[in-house]
Design an enzyme around this catalytic site. Sequence first.
Site, PDB file in Angstrom:
ATOM      1  N   ARG A  66       9.202   7.155   1.716  1.00 14.76           N
ATOM      2  CA  ARG A  66       8.593   6.023   2.399  1.00 14.76           C
ATOM      3  C   ARG A  66       9.327   5.809   3.722  1.00 14.76           C
ATOM      4  NH1 ARG A  66       9.531   4.661  -2.978  1.00 14.76           N
ATOM      5  NH2 ARG A  66       7.655   4.242  -4.220  1.00 14.76           N
ATOM      6  N   LYS A 104      11.949   1.438  -4.148  1.00  7.44           N
ATOM      7  CA  LYS A 104      11.634   0.062  -4.527  1.00  7.44           C
ATOM      8  C   LYS A 104      12.559  -0.383  -5.653  1.00  7.44           C
ATOM      9  CE  LYS A 104       6.767   0.316  -3.178  1.00  7.44           C
ATOM     10  NZ  LYS A 104       5.355   0.191  -3.615  1.00  7.44           N
ATOM     11  N   HIS A 113       2.278   5.866   5.843  1.00 13.62           N
ATOM     12  CA  HIS A 113       2.206   6.613   4.588  1.00 13.62           C
ATOM     13  C   HIS A 113       1.522   7.972   4.744  1.00 13.62           C
ATOM     14  CE1 HIS A 113       4.137   4.291   1.605  1.00 13.62           C
ATOM     15  NE2 HIS A 113       3.317   4.538   0.620  1.00 13.62           N
ATOM     16  N   ARG A 169       3.677  10.900   3.818  1.00 12.83           N
ATOM     17  CA  ARG A 169       3.968  10.851   2.372  1.00 12.83           C
ATOM     18  C   ARG A 169       2.763  11.368   1.584  1.00 12.83           C
ATOM     19  NH1 ARG A 169       7.289   8.302  -1.477  1.00 12.83           N
ATOM     20  NH2 ARG A 169       6.255   7.054  -3.076  1.00 12.83           N
ATOM     21  N   TYR A 176      -3.435  11.957  -6.393  1.00 15.99           N
ATOM     22  CA  TYR A 176      -3.416  13.088  -5.470  1.00 15.99           C
ATOM     23  C   TYR A 176      -4.060  14.332  -6.069  1.00 15.99           C
ATOM     24  CZ  TYR A 176       0.028  10.293  -2.961  1.00 15.99           C
ATOM     25  OH  TYR A 176       0.673   9.274  -2.294  1.00 15.99           O
TER      26      TYR A 176
END
Length: 310
Positions: free
Chosen positions: A158, A182, A254, A257, A289
């Site tokens: 990130r 996170k 993003h 990523r 994905y």
Amino acid sequence: MAGADGLTPAATAFLDHLAVERGLAAHTVAAYRRDLARYCAFLTEHGRDDLADVTAPDVRDYVLAVRTGSDGRPALAASSTARMVAAVRGWHRFAAVEGWTPGDPAASVKPPSRPRRLPKALRIEQVGALLDAAGQGDGPVPVRDRALLELLYSTGARISEVVGLDVDDLDLETCQVLLRGKGDKQRVVPVGSYAVDAVQAYLVRARPALASRGRGTPALFCNTLGRRLSRQSAWAVLRSAAGRAGLTVAVSPHTLRHSFATHLLAGGADVRVVQELLGHASVTTTQIYTQVTPETLREVYVAAHPRAIG
């Protein structure tokens, strides 16, 4: 939270819990604060000045108001509403556990389902053009920008994780970097040779000049004042490089990523390995994905079916 004095203490306690005990990032806590401010304003307007008086119908009415804009504020899409509902549910759950309220009126309130959309990923040649464009120009800044974007794409990190890196978090000898995700969860991920070369060049040719303009910082990436590069500045680097590369698709923080994950899976990587690299708590998040686009289906069909082409 103006107009919600009776609700403020419980909200403040919850936000402190998020920041101190759960260790959420400052911008995440700020987002929770904004969401709760709108919720508190709604409750106050409907005569709920004490959190203990809030009922499940109140919470459901609020979700409807957020979706339709009937509370006099902009209507939100399903994804934004889901985020706001998460904040409301978290607050009520915290209040019940801490004894602020006798129960949790939001426990049965579900957020609207989010549409499952494929993340927008760049093609490999587009990534190459973006990275080349980042290094254009003279002086230390283009060297820094190339290293920044190379590291983003090489690790799938990130943007907040990369600008949060200190020099000591990077081990160029073993080609690894320590990322803090996170909730301050740490993970070690490999760094590809292109990124290693770009970061090495930055550390030798650019960072000393940038860092010398400040008072000394452990940050890996520095701005022109010698301070840690911000998320907003890193995003500006990405947008600027995309413009110079002539990319017509939207490029967000993003994007690299998403591209990292998509390209790994297309190259045969196991989804659980990609999950670890991305720092996803659940493999379900990573599996988005693995969805196949109609274009990919068509390409495979044409290439593989014996009677696809006459």
